[in-house]
Enzyme design. Structure first.
Site, short mmCIF file in Angstrom:
data_model
loop_
_atom_site.label_atom_id
_atom_site.label_comp_id
_atom_site.label_asym_id
_atom_site.label_seq_id
_atom_site.Cartn_x
_atom_site.Cartn_y
_atom_site.Cartn_z
N THR A 1 -11.50 25.40 4.92
CA THR A 1 -10.20 25.03 4.35
C THR A 1 -10.40 24.23 3.07
O THR A 1 -11.41 23.56 2.90
CB THR A 1 -9.37 24.18 5.34
OG1 THR A 1 -9.22 24.88 6.55
CG2 THR A 1 -8.02 23.80 4.79
N ASP B 1 -3.63 24.20 11.60
CA ASP B 1 -2.81 23.09 11.09
C ASP B 1 -2.39 23.29 9.63
O ASP B 1 -1.36 22.77 9.19
CB ASP B 1 -3.57 21.76 11.22
CG ASP B 1 -4.93 21.78 10.53
OD1 ASP B 1 -5.53 22.88 10.40
OD2 ASP B 1 -5.40 20.71 10.12
N1 GLY Z 1 -8.00 23.30 9.58
C1 GLY Z 1 -8.00 24.69 9.44
C2 GLY Z 1 -7.74 25.41 10.70
O1 GLY Z 1 -7.94 24.89 11.77
O2 GLY Z 1 -7.31 26.55 10.63
#
Ligand code: GLY
Length: 345
Positions: free
Chosen positions: A198, A229
């Protein structure tokens, strides 16, 4: 004492006594004028965002232009084109944006075939009365606005996925390359890639306005349709123009269960520095991690979540649950990596 009954100071002290949290608090960095922060993979993104801001861009457009560099980079396995696919070999992207001056947000989840999900998230913000579009609806909306549908699975990402599939189990008929003497062909694949990646990027522009973006291909080999998230406002990012902004990378499930970016901004509203607010969110996740399968032998979270935050005054910091790491920052002194705080060594 049960961890959940400790106050924050006790928790940090006890963690330190137990041998964790030895390097909790690196020096706080603060900037006057434009500033951008990002996860470690966003060094080019923050440099680009500040360049855009200095040329007069609004912080929202600047951070999106910044992360587009990573979304289109085939070598980043955790974002956009080249991101690792879901269990079926399909790249599914999540992204959210938030614009401080208007308080508006836009997001897309499980978006297939579009290289720049952050641009589609901005269109949701600008050209709909909604906040979140998912899957085919998000793709149809992007196509309506002129995006073309592409295959985002690069040859290298496909090969990693095939290797994962072939070594997942010895109770199916997929086989990895092997010789006549090999017996156990179903051992879990060695994880030589980031399972969670990410990029988050937030910035303050020349008007003192704050905006944020988070974009990802999500958990590698996820169950198709899984949303992390990143596209969830309050979890993957949150921005309040009067206070500051926060965003995350790492295990999305833990962040979704704790609404951490909103929590960080609210802690900054109450007077916490960005670093204290990020550490507070890490502690909250640690306190709320009750399942043995998610803990190490010391009862600590066995996974990582990282947070990045800036406040209205231009103070920037990040913190993560486990281990030393760095994040990206750019201001009038240029772009560089800085140390993050952490809870457990
Ligand atoms: N933080 C990225 C995900 O869990 O998709």
């Amino acid at each position: 004492m049960k961890k959940s009954l400790m106050n924050r100071r006790d928790f940090i002290r006890n963690s330190a006594v137990a041998g964790a949290a030895t390097a909790l608090r690196p020096k706080i960095h603060s900037a006057t004028g434009p500033v951008a922060i990002a996860s470690r993979n966003g060094l080019g993104a923050v440099a680009r965002a500040v360049e855009e801001i200095n040329a007069g861009a609004d912080a929202l457009d600047a951070v999106i232009t910044g992360v587009n560099l990573v979304e289109e980079d085939p070598n980043d396995r955790t974002v956009g084109y080249g991101g690792l696919p879901n269990a079926d070999g399909v790249v599914e992207l999540d992204s959210a944006v938030m614009h401080g001056p208007t308080g508006r947000a836009g997001a897309v989840a499980s978006l297939q075939g579009i290289k720049y999900p952050s641009k589609v998230a901005r269109l949701v913000l600008q050209r709909t009365d909604h906040v979140l579009l998912v899957a085919k609806g998000a793709q149809d909306f992007a196509r309506m606005h002129g995006f073309s549908i592409e295959n985002l699975l690069t040859g290298e990402a496909r090969e990693i996925w095939v290797r994962w599939r072939e070594t997942l189990s010895n109770r199916d008929d997929y086989l990895p390359p092997h010789g006549p003497d090999d017996v156990d062909l179903g051992q879990a694949m060695k994880r030589s890639y980031e399972h969670w990646g990410t990029i988050h990027c937030s910035a303050i522009d020349l008007q003192g306005n704050i905006s944020s973006v988070t974009t990802t291909s999500g958990l590698a080999f996820k169950i198709p349709g899984r949303v992390g998230d990143s596209p969830i406002i309050g979890a993957g990012l949150y921005c309040d123009n009067e206070v500051g902004a926060a965003g995350s990378t790492g295990r999305g499930e833990a962040n979704l269960e704790n609404c951490s970016s909103f929590l960080i901004v609210e802690r900054m509203r109450m007077g916490d520095s960005p670093q204290d607010a990020c550490l507070y969110a890490c502690e909250r996740i640690a306190q709320n991690t009750h399942l043995a399968r998610l803990q190490n032998q010391a009862g600590e979270p066995a996974f990582n979540v990282s947070f990045y935050a800036l406040n209205k005054a231009g103070e920037v910091a990040g913190a993560r649950i486990r281990g030393a790491a760095q994040m990206s920052v750019a201001d009038k002194n240029g772009a560089r990596h800085i140390d993050m705080a952490y809870l457990y060594a």
